[in-house]
Write an enzyme that holds these catalytic residues in place. Structure first.
Site, PDB file in Angstrom:
ATOM      1  N   ASP A 221       0.871  -1.182   0.000  1.00 15.17           N
ATOM      2  CA  ASP A 221       0.000   0.000   0.000  1.00 15.17           C
ATOM      3  C   ASP A 221       0.904   1.226   0.000  1.00 15.17           C
ATOM      4  OD1 ASP A 221      -3.142   0.476   0.512  1.00 15.17           O
ATOM      5  OD2 ASP A 221      -2.020   2.108   1.446  1.00 15.17           O
TER       6      ASP A 221
ATOM      7  N   ASN B 191      -3.046  -5.969  -8.212  1.00 14.12           N
ATOM      8  CA  ASN B 191      -4.341  -5.370  -7.913  1.00 14.12           C
ATOM      9  C   ASN B 191      -4.290  -3.848  -7.802  1.00 14.12           C
ATOM     10  OD1 ASN B 191      -7.217  -5.457  -6.660  1.00 14.12           O
ATOM     11  ND2 ASN B 191      -5.995  -4.427  -5.090  1.00 14.12           N
TER      12      ASN B 191
ATOM     13  N   TYR C  86      -8.935   4.330 -17.624  1.00 13.94           N
ATOM     14  CA  TYR C  86      -9.127   3.050 -16.939  1.00 13.94           C
ATOM     15  C   TYR C  86      -9.421   1.924 -17.933  1.00 13.94           C
ATOM     16  CZ  TYR C  86     -11.076  -0.138 -13.370  1.00 13.94           C
ATOM     17  OH  TYR C  86     -11.328  -1.201 -12.538  1.00 13.94           O
TER      18      TYR C  86
ATOM     19  N   LYS D 156      -7.103  -1.395 -18.389  1.00 15.26           N
ATOM     20  CA  LYS D 156      -7.623  -2.738 -18.118  1.00 15.26           C
ATOM     21  C   LYS D 156      -7.666  -3.606 -19.379  1.00 15.26           C
ATOM     22  CE  LYS D 156      -8.240  -2.520 -13.687  1.00 15.26           C
ATOM     23  NZ  LYS D 156      -7.335  -3.300 -12.808  1.00 15.26           N
TER      24      LYS D 156
END
Length: 309
Positions: free
Chosen positions: A36, A89, A155, A159
């Site tokens: 993170d 992720n 995005y 993706k």
């Protein structure tokens, strides 16, 4: 626990979907590197695993650069003695329609999602090859990357690109025995929380209640935990032979997405010049137009979002 003794990196795993993936991997026996950008968030995620009897360590670094990817691999090897699994992720959103989207909005999303996936996979695969590890790599796609979505140029590009890279890597990594796949999750997240259509589902999840069956079954929309099982499975020895796939999961639904294939083919001797396109080509194209975007069915009356005054 089929992942006992395995070591996993999960990027963007301080909270949300990433945390659910990391916790499930740990439940199945893997030692996990939590990643993170916030130390406090990462520490809390590590605690949630260690307090449940699992093994985890934090690596606080923004994903995107080669240096960050190398640091994640080094953390795994130095702390747990190796690396077997990588789950990509990490991501951010900068949603705006095309004319409002700045260069910075585009570059930031591409840098974390697309370049971050590339650099992390490259670093992990280098370790796998050097050490003879038949590793597992799971990359996270999105329905937006498969179908498009208004206001998400950056995005959608990232993706869609991730799934394209997965198909390429499946070819390149085959001889090394590394399995690499994309997962297309549909779940309650910080993004879907802001969409009125999903209001009742997200509210139920936040109360710790089961989502209405319309969302879970009809839409395949569920919780982060509903996705985590697939992540763990694709990270396991049982996933041998599954590679280069885009697999959707959400709620009660599991899907295997097809790879793009032509829906219509026609030949014209001499090629397709402008005049031939007008007389013949146009008919072929117009007769086989493909849909774009997700089409949601009407909500049942009892699940309509509440009107705010």
């Amino acid at each position: 626990m089929s992942l006992d003794g395995k070591v996993a990196i999960v990027t963007g795993s301080g909270a949300g979907l990433g945390l659910a993936y990391a916790q499930e991997l740990a439940r199945q026996g893997a030692s996990v590197v939590i990643n993170d950008v916030n130390q406090e968030t990462a520490d809390a995620a590590v605690a949630s695993i260690t307090e449940a009897g699992g093994k985890a360590v934090a690596a606080v670094v923004p994903v995107g650069t080669s240096e960050a990817a190398d640091q994640l691999v080094k953390t795994a090897v130095d702390t747990f003695g190796g690396l077997d699994i990588l789950v990509n992720n990490a991501g951010i959103l900068r949603d705006k329609s095309l004319l409002k989207m700045t260069d910075e909005d585009f570059d930031l999303v591409i840098g974390v999602h697309l370049k971050g996936t590339f650099t992390c996979v490259r670093a992990a695969y280098a370790y796998f090859k050097e050490n003879g590890v038949a590793g597992r790599i799971v990359c996270i796609g999105s329905p937006t990357g498969q179908r498009g979505n208004f206001g998400q140029t950056n995005y959608a590009a990232a993706k869609a690109g991730i799934v394209g890279m997965v198909r390429t890597w499946a070819l390149e990594m085959k001889r090394a025995g590394v399995m690499v796949n994309a997962v297309i999750p549909v779940a309650a997240t910080a993004m879907t929380k802001t969409v009125p259509y999903f209001q009742k589902a997200v509210e139920a999840d936040e109360r710790g209640e089961a989502m209405p069956s319309f969302f879970r079954h009809d839409l395949g929309f569920g919780t982060a935990d509903d996705v985590a099982g697939l992540i763990a499975f694709l990270s396991s020895p049982e996933a041998e032979g599954i590679t280069g796939q885009a697999i959707g999961v959400g709620g009660d639904r599991l899907q295997v997405w097809s790879h793009p294939e032509p829906v219509a083919t026609e030949y014209h001797e001499g090629g397709w010049d402008y005049a031939t396109m007008q007389t013949q080509g146009a008919e072929l194209v117009k007769g086989n137009l493909q849909e774009v975007g997700e089409k949601m069915p009407p909500l049942p009356a009892e699940l309509e979002p509440e009107q705010k005054n």
